[in-house]
Motif scaffolding. Structure first.
Motif, PDB file in Angstrom:
ATOM      1  N   UNK A   1      14.039 -85.713  85.771  1.00  0.00           N
ATOM      2  CA  UNK A   1      13.542 -84.722  87.181  1.00  0.00           C
ATOM      3  C   UNK A   1      12.264 -85.074  87.791  1.00  0.00           C
ATOM      4  N   UNK A   2      11.361 -85.518  87.117  1.00  0.00           N
ATOM      5  CA  UNK A   2      10.246 -86.088  87.792  1.00  0.00           C
ATOM      6  C   UNK A   2      10.277 -87.187  88.753  1.00  0.00           C
ATOM      7  N   UNK A   3      11.287 -88.109  88.408  1.00  0.00           N
ATOM      8  CA  UNK A   3      11.518 -89.121  89.315  1.00  0.00           C
ATOM      9  C   UNK A   3      12.512 -88.852  90.387  1.00  0.00           C
ATOM     10  N   UNK A   4      13.228 -87.604  90.054  1.00  0.00           N
ATOM     11  CA  UNK A   4      14.138 -87.086  91.336  1.00  0.00           C
ATOM     12  C   UNK A   4      13.173 -86.327  92.142  1.00  0.00           C
ATOM     13  N   UNK A   5      12.274 -85.808  91.890  1.00  0.00           N
ATOM     14  CA  UNK A   5      11.416 -84.816  92.692  1.00  0.00           C
ATOM     15  C   UNK A   5      10.615 -85.962  93.408  1.00  0.00           C
ATOM     16  N   UNK A   6      10.113 -87.043  92.867  1.00  0.00           N
ATOM     17  CA  UNK A   6       9.029 -87.789  93.435  1.00  0.00           C
ATOM     18  C   UNK A   6       9.804 -88.841  94.431  1.00  0.00           C
ATOM     19  N   UNK A   7      11.088 -88.986  94.279  1.00  0.00           N
ATOM     20  CA  UNK A   7      11.975 -89.903  95.521  1.00  0.00           C
ATOM     21  C   UNK A   7      12.105 -89.094  96.492  1.00  0.00           C
TER      22      UNK A   7
ATOM     23  N   UNK B   1      17.949 -75.902  93.133  1.00  0.00           N
ATOM     24  CA  UNK B   1      19.471 -76.008  92.900  1.00  0.00           C
ATOM     25  C   UNK B   1      20.019 -77.349  93.152  1.00  0.00           C
ATOM     26  N   UNK B   2      19.214 -78.094  93.850  1.00  0.00           N
ATOM     27  CA  UNK B   2      19.677 -79.607  93.974  1.00  0.00           C
ATOM     28  C   UNK B   2      19.634 -80.445  92.772  1.00  0.00           C
ATOM     29  N   UNK B   3      18.724 -80.174  91.853  1.00  0.00           N
ATOM     30  CA  UNK B   3      18.671 -81.028  90.688  1.00  0.00           C
ATOM     31  C   UNK B   3      19.885 -80.818  89.825  1.00  0.00           C
ATOM     32  N   UNK B   4      20.509 -79.766  89.850  1.00  0.00           N
ATOM     33  CA  UNK B   4      21.569 -79.441  88.746  1.00  0.00           C
ATOM     34  C   UNK B   4      22.630 -80.285  89.034  1.00  0.00           C
TER      35      UNK B   4
ATOM     36  N   UNK C   1      11.997 -77.656  83.948  1.00  0.00           N
ATOM     37  CA  UNK C   1      11.085 -77.515  85.063  1.00  0.00           C
ATOM     38  C   UNK C   1       9.968 -76.428  84.714  1.00  0.00           C
ATOM     39  N   UNK C   2      10.440 -75.457  84.180  1.00  0.00           N
ATOM     40  CA  UNK C   2       9.414 -74.473  83.635  1.00  0.00           C
ATOM     41  C   UNK C   2       8.366 -75.185  82.640  1.00  0.00           C
ATOM     42  N   UNK C   3       8.855 -76.049  81.705  1.00  0.00           N
ATOM     43  CA  UNK C   3       7.970 -76.754  80.760  1.00  0.00           C
ATOM     44  C   UNK C   3       6.967 -77.731  81.585  1.00  0.00           C
ATOM     45  N   UNK C   4       7.746 -78.327  82.481  1.00  0.00           N
ATOM     46  CA  UNK C   4       6.702 -79.387  83.309  1.00  0.00           C
ATOM     47  C   UNK C   4       5.753 -78.465  84.347  1.00  0.00           C
ATOM     48  N   UNK C   5       6.185 -77.265  84.846  1.00  0.00           N
ATOM     49  CA  UNK C   5       5.310 -76.572  85.696  1.00  0.00           C
ATOM     50  C   UNK C   5       4.151 -75.836  84.678  1.00  0.00           C
ATOM     51  N   UNK C   6       4.417 -75.508  83.528  1.00  0.00           N
ATOM     52  CA  UNK C   6       3.374 -74.622  82.580  1.00  0.00           C
ATOM     53  C   UNK C   6       2.407 -75.713  82.320  1.00  0.00           C
ATOM     54  N   UNK C   7       2.750 -77.101  81.998  1.00  0.00           N
ATOM     55  CA  UNK C   7       1.962 -78.213  81.691  1.00  0.00           C
ATOM     56  C   UNK C   7       1.126 -78.480  82.714  1.00  0.00           C
ATOM     57  N   UNK C   8       1.211 -78.208  84.061  1.00  0.00           N
ATOM     58  CA  UNK C   8       0.500 -78.432  85.187  1.00  0.00           C
ATOM     59  C   UNK C   8       1.060 -79.728  85.964  1.00  0.00           C
ATOM     60  N   UNK C   9       2.482 -80.434  85.645  1.00  0.00           N
ATOM     61  CA  UNK C   9       2.791 -81.314  86.314  1.00  0.00           C
ATOM     62  C   UNK C   9       3.510 -81.264  87.581  1.00  0.00           C
ATOM     63  N   UNK C  10       4.105 -80.145  87.689  1.00  0.00           N
ATOM     64  CA  UNK C  10       4.757 -79.680  88.910  1.00  0.00           C
ATOM     65  C   UNK C  10       3.919 -78.125  89.490  1.00  0.00           C
TER      66      UNK C  10
END
Length: 109
Positions: free
Chosen positions: A42-48, A57-60, A74-83
């Protein structure tokens, strides 16, 4: 009679680390979050993305993961401050928080 010799050490003493115990605990959380392969995808897809953001919706479809799975990660990454995220109507767009990645790079350097 014993002669006093200076102790020989195999290695020079260690320098002080760059992290405090509190910072190390925070960094460990980030690495645990990134330890999940789906989150790295997911992180790689967003970074690209040329725009630097992507609608959830596009990630699904693009990663072949179910909607609940993508939402959870996405929720876990958001809560960790990565997104960061921004709601636009019914859609949520995610961006990578570059300050967190810069921090992780600094830790690894």
């Amino acid at each position: 009679m014993t002669l006093s010799k200076p102790a020989n050490y195999c290695c020079p003493p260690l320098l002080a680390g760059n992290l405090t115990a509190t910072e190390a605990a925070g960094v460990a959380v980030l690495f645990r979050v990134l330890g999940e392969p789906a989150r790295l995808l997911l992180l790689s897809a967003i970074a690209a993305q040329p725009s630097g953001e992507v609608c959830a919706c596009e990630l699904v479809e693009s990663l072949g993961l179910s909607q609940p799975t993508v939402s959870h990660h996405l929720k876990v990454m958001y809560e960790a401050g990565l997104l960061t995220k921004e709601r636009r109507g019914t859609w949520i767009y995610y961006r990578i928080d570059r300050s967190q990645l810069t921090f992780l790079r600094k830790v690894l350097d």
